[in-house]
Scaffold this motif. Sequence first.
Motif, PDB file in Angstrom:
ATOM      1  N   ILE A  86      66.127  42.087  60.424  1.00  0.00           N
ATOM      2  CA  ILE A  86      64.869  41.973  61.170  1.00  0.00           C
ATOM      3  C   ILE A  86      63.706  41.704  60.220  1.00  0.00           C
ATOM      4  N   ALA A  87      63.699  42.362  59.057  1.00  0.00           N
ATOM      5  CA  ALA A  87      62.635  42.110  58.082  1.00  0.00           C
ATOM      6  C   ALA A  87      62.669  40.667  57.602  1.00  0.00           C
ATOM      7  N   PHE A  88      63.858  40.105  57.426  1.00  0.00           N
ATOM      8  CA  PHE A  88      63.959  38.715  56.989  1.00  0.00           C
ATOM      9  C   PHE A  88      63.406  37.769  58.040  1.00  0.00           C
ATOM     10  N   VAL A  89      63.758  37.996  59.281  1.00  0.00           N
ATOM     11  CA  VAL A  89      63.297  37.113  60.359  1.00  0.00           C
ATOM     12  C   VAL A  89      61.798  37.241  60.579  1.00  0.00           C
ATOM     13  N   SER A  90      61.282  38.473  60.548  1.00  0.00           N
ATOM     14  CA  SER A  90      59.871  38.663  60.886  1.00  0.00           C
ATOM     15  C   SER A  90      58.920  38.541  59.692  1.00  0.00           C
ATOM     16  N   GLN A  91      59.383  38.872  58.471  1.00  0.00           N
ATOM     17  CA  GLN A  91      58.460  38.906  57.341  1.00  0.00           C
ATOM     18  C   GLN A  91      58.874  38.046  56.162  1.00  0.00           C
ATOM     19  N   GLY A  92      60.107  37.570  56.151  1.00  0.00           N
ATOM     20  CA  GLY A  92      60.540  36.678  55.094  1.00  0.00           C
ATOM     21  C   GLY A  92      61.283  37.367  53.966  1.00  0.00           C
ATOM     22  N   ALA A  93      61.750  36.541  53.045  1.00  0.00           N
ATOM     23  CA  ALA A  93      62.593  37.006  51.937  1.00  0.00           C
ATOM     24  C   ALA A  93      61.898  37.989  50.992  1.00  0.00           C
TER      25      ALA A  93
ATOM     26  N   ALA B  43      63.477  41.609  49.822  1.00  0.00           N
ATOM     27  CA  ALA B  43      63.741  41.954  48.421  1.00  0.00           C
ATOM     28  C   ALA B  43      63.170  43.328  48.086  1.00  0.00           C
ATOM     29  N   VAL B  44      61.971  43.608  48.551  1.00  0.00           N
ATOM     30  CA  VAL B  44      61.358  44.916  48.306  1.00  0.00           C
ATOM     31  C   VAL B  44      62.156  46.010  49.001  1.00  0.00           C
ATOM     32  N   ALA B  45      62.531  45.782  50.259  1.00  0.00           N
ATOM     33  CA  ALA B  45      63.307  46.784  50.993  1.00  0.00           C
ATOM     34  C   ALA B  45      64.661  47.036  50.336  1.00  0.00           C
ATOM     35  N   ALA B  46      65.292  45.989  49.858  1.00  0.00           N
ATOM     36  CA  ALA B  46      66.595  46.144  49.210  1.00  0.00           C
ATOM     37  C   ALA B  46      66.466  46.935  47.911  1.00  0.00           C
ATOM     38  N   ARG B  47      65.392  46.731  47.174  1.00  0.00           N
ATOM     39  CA  ARG B  47      65.179  47.513  45.952  1.00  0.00           C
ATOM     40  C   ARG B  47      65.026  48.995  46.279  1.00  0.00           C
TER      41      ARG B  47
ATOM     42  N   TRP C 295      63.110  52.835  36.235  1.00  0.00           N
ATOM     43  CA  TRP C 295      63.937  51.712  35.793  1.00  0.00           C
ATOM     44  C   TRP C 295      63.643  50.454  36.602  1.00  0.00           C
ATOM     45  N   LEU C 296      63.513  50.624  37.909  1.00  0.00           N
ATOM     46  CA  LEU C 296      63.237  49.469  38.768  1.00  0.00           C
ATOM     47  C   LEU C 296      61.873  48.860  38.467  1.00  0.00           C
ATOM     48  N   SER C 297      60.882  49.704  38.220  1.00  0.00           N
ATOM     49  CA  SER C 297      59.554  49.163  37.913  1.00  0.00           C
ATOM     50  C   SER C 297      59.560  48.436  36.580  1.00  0.00           C
ATOM     51  N   GLU C 298      60.356  48.922  35.611  1.00  0.00           N
ATOM     52  CA  GLU C 298      60.475  48.228  34.321  1.00  0.00           C
ATOM     53  C   GLU C 298      61.241  46.925  34.465  1.00  0.00           C
ATOM     54  N   ALA C 299      62.280  46.925  35.280  1.00  0.00           N
ATOM     55  CA  ALA C 299      63.115  45.726  35.455  1.00  0.00           C
ATOM     56  C   ALA C 299      62.358  44.631  36.182  1.00  0.00           C
ATOM     57  N   VAL C 300      61.544  45.015  37.151  1.00  0.00           N
ATOM     58  CA  VAL C 300      60.797  44.035  37.934  1.00  0.00           C
ATOM     59  C   VAL C 300      59.535  43.613  37.192  1.00  0.00           C
ATOM     60  N   GLY C 301      59.006  44.528  36.373  1.00  0.00           N
ATOM     61  CA  GLY C 301      57.822  44.187  35.592  1.00  0.00           C
ATOM     62  C   GLY C 301      56.530  44.435  36.329  1.00  0.00           C
ATOM     63  N   THR C 302      56.557  45.396  37.277  1.00  0.00           N
ATOM     64  CA  THR C 302      55.327  45.696  38.007  1.00  0.00           C
ATOM     65  C   THR C 302      54.781  47.031  37.596  1.00  0.00           C
TER      66      THR C 302
END
Length: 118
Positions: free
Chosen positions: A48-55, A59-63, A111-118
């Motif tokens: 539903i997130a893909f259809v309504s809000q896009g990729a 990606a954020v939800a999957a993280r 770890w995720l914030s370091e890997a993504v660079g945000t």
Amino acid sequence: MLGQILLRFLIGGAVVSAFAAIGEVFSPKSFSGLFGAAPSVALASLGIAFVSQGAPSVAVAARWMLVATAAMFAYASCCIALGRRHGLPMWISAAGSWVVWFAVAGASLWWLSEAVGT
């Protein structure tokens, strides 16, 4: 809004049924409940997130789901390990498991914030 709820209901129901059928193949039979719960909700939400809000939203939800999965696995493992100790009060086991959950969730977030660079 109502259409999105109906879509989530239909997708979630179909995926729950599919995962429950997969779970029936394996032993013990309690796996069917495990396979039917979280994966179906996650897949319906991502679809539903893909259809309504896009990729990018998916990606954020999957993280976030990855962070939650690592923390929940550590929590469940700790519950099993501490729950088997017969002399240990259950409240200490529960508190210790929550400490492990918070530690793994925090480490995963870092770890995720370091890997993504945000």
